[in-house]
Design a protein around this motif. Structure first.
Motif, short mmCIF file in Angstrom:
data_model
loop_
_atom_site.label_atom_id
_atom_site.label_comp_id
_atom_site.label_asym_id
_atom_site.label_seq_id
_atom_site.Cartn_x
_atom_site.Cartn_y
_atom_site.Cartn_z
N LYS A 55 0.85 -1.19 0.00
CA LYS A 55 0.00 0.00 0.00
C LYS A 55 0.89 1.24 0.00
N LEU A 56 0.59 2.18 -0.88
CA LEU A 56 1.30 3.46 -0.92
C LEU A 56 0.70 4.37 0.14
N PHE A 57 1.55 5.11 0.87
CA PHE A 57 0.99 5.86 1.99
C PHE A 57 1.44 7.31 2.12
N VAL A 58 2.52 7.74 1.46
CA VAL A 58 2.90 9.14 1.53
C VAL A 58 3.85 9.46 0.38
N GLY A 59 3.73 10.68 -0.16
CA GLY A 59 4.65 11.15 -1.19
C GLY A 59 5.84 11.86 -0.56
N SER A 60 6.94 11.91 -1.30
CA SER A 60 8.16 12.53 -0.79
C SER A 60 8.46 13.88 -1.43
N HIS A 61 8.41 13.94 -2.76
CA HIS A 61 8.86 15.14 -3.45
C HIS A 61 8.39 15.10 -4.90
N GLY A 62 8.66 16.15 -5.61
CA GLY A 62 8.34 16.21 -7.03
C GLY A 62 9.59 16.34 -7.86
N GLY A 63 9.62 15.67 -9.00
CA GLY A 63 10.59 15.90 -10.04
C GLY A 63 12.03 15.49 -9.82
N CYS A 64 12.53 14.47 -10.57
CA CYS A 64 13.96 14.15 -10.51
C CYS A 64 14.42 13.50 -11.81
N GLN A 65 13.76 13.83 -12.93
CA GLN A 65 14.12 13.27 -14.23
C GLN A 65 14.17 14.37 -15.28
N ARG A 66 15.09 14.23 -16.24
CA ARG A 66 15.29 15.27 -17.25
C ARG A 66 15.41 14.67 -18.64
N LEU A 67 14.92 15.42 -19.63
CA LEU A 67 15.06 15.09 -21.04
C LEU A 67 16.01 16.12 -21.62
N LEU A 68 17.18 15.66 -22.11
CA LEU A 68 18.28 16.55 -22.46
C LEU A 68 18.73 16.33 -23.90
N ALA A 69 18.81 17.41 -24.66
CA ALA A 69 19.20 17.32 -26.08
C ALA A 69 20.60 17.88 -26.30
N SER A 70 21.28 17.34 -27.29
CA SER A 70 22.60 17.88 -27.65
C SER A 70 22.44 19.22 -28.36
N GLN A 71 23.46 20.03 -28.26
CA GLN A 71 23.46 21.31 -28.98
C GLN A 71 23.40 21.06 -30.49
N ALA A 72 24.11 20.02 -30.95
CA ALA A 72 24.18 19.73 -32.38
C ALA A 72 22.84 19.34 -32.98
#
Length: 342
Positions: free
Chosen positions: A119-136
């Protein structure tokens, strides 16, 4: 994503621990007892908490144990290094190696849909993933991701699934309009830097590290856009343990909220502990402080707000065909959560 051994100087067999009698564990020079209060009368129940020790968003758990915040709530918390993937988290609870675990919502929901007794019972935080593109690549936004190649470390990695949702909601077919390239975990950034892929989908602190190292462009993350206001990681309790220790789980939820709120106001102190004890990804104190400071640390729903979060994520995972089309998000969210406030 799994690591064969801890990157910290702490043996997995002598994991960081907090006890109601002792108060604080002197595992880091930065920790002090200024916020510790006497334990509640009575023996402190032991709780084995599974965590991913090198993940940036899990560092508050280890810091909270060392700081005495769990002991303050009369809990004897032992941290169990479960590896660094959702599968090993599930295994730790299923095999009785841990009583409670911290993990990404996206890692919990499919096993729960299949009947996993947690059973899930409490959340901790938001956001820890990123989508990153090359400059090229010339990619500047989600719309320009169409037709490009995205590197990730598993066919069902949490970042892949998370950003499939982002793409789908932008009108891009997340399977047919882009190409997903699976590479070893440590080579996600290298693949983009070499030109083998245009974009990297990765977790922090590794995402932050490759963003800086290769001068990548952040196209999306799991804090903004379609993830605005969403919770990223939640705690779940093994069914039998919850049934026998509901009051302890309630106090663990209260302690977890206090831990993340404390970290929000003491980011550098937490980063110092993180650096000294876990030595993640070769990052500096300033960089770790920046990473932790970028998280939404006050987003920890419990009770009905948590049910609402699970429902939203269930809808998203149905959209990208992770959850079955027949699953009712509302009924499912109510089934897999427990309201400790009731």
């Amino acid at each position: 994503m799994s690591r064969s051994k801890s990157k910290s100087g702490v043996s997995r067999r002598t994991l960081l621990r907090a006890t109601g009698a002792a108060g604080l564990v002197a595992s880091a020079g930065a920790v002090t007892s200024n916020i510790f209060s006497p334990a509640i009368a009575g023996p402190a129940p032991k709780v084995r908490l599974a965590w991913t020790e090198v993940a940036a968003c899990h560092s508050p758990l280890g810091f909270g144990v060392a700081k005495g915040l769990y002991a303050k709530h009369n809990l004897d918390v032992e941290l169990f290094f479960q590896g660094a993937s959702g599968q090993t988290l599930i295994q730790a609870l299923a095999t009785g190696k841990a009583d409670v675990g911290a993990g990404l919502i996206g890692d919990w929901l499919k096993p729960l849909e299949q009947g996993f007794d947690v059973k899930l019972f409490v959340g901790s935080h938001g956001g820890c993933q990123r989508l990153l593109a090359s400059q090229a690549s010339g990619i500047k936004d989600i719309a320009s991701v169409k037709g490009k190649t995205i590197a990730s470390y598993d066919v069902v990695s949490p970042p892949k699934v998370a950003f499939q949702v982002t793409l789908a909601k932008a009108g891009i077919d997340p399977e047919n309009d882009v190409t997903w390239k699976v590479v070893p975990f440590d080579l996600v950034g290298e693949a983009v830097n070499r030109g083998d892929a245009d974009i990297a989908a990765q977790l922090d602190p590794w995402a932050f590290s490759i963003e800086k190292k290769f001068n990548l462009v952040k196209i999306a993350d799991t804090q903004t856009g379609v993830y605005e206001g969403h919770t990223c990681c939640v705690l779940g309790a093994n069914g039998p343990f919850l049934k026998a220790n509901k009051d302890a789980v309630r106090r663990l939820a209260e302690a977890n909220i206090e831990v993340y709120d404390y970290v929000a106001g003491h980011v550098e102190e937490t980063a110092k502990w993180y650096l000294d004890e876990l030595k993640p990804a070769g990052l500096t104190l300033a960089e770790l402080t920046e990473i932790l400071g970028s998280f939404v640390l006050h987003n920890h729903p419990i009770g009905q707000p948590l049910v609402d979060q699970i429902r939203k994520t269930s809808e998203d995972l149905k959209l990208v065909k992770v959850l079955d089309s027949s699953t009712d998000p509302t009924a499912f969210a109510e089934r897999v959560t427990v309201n400790l406030l009731a």
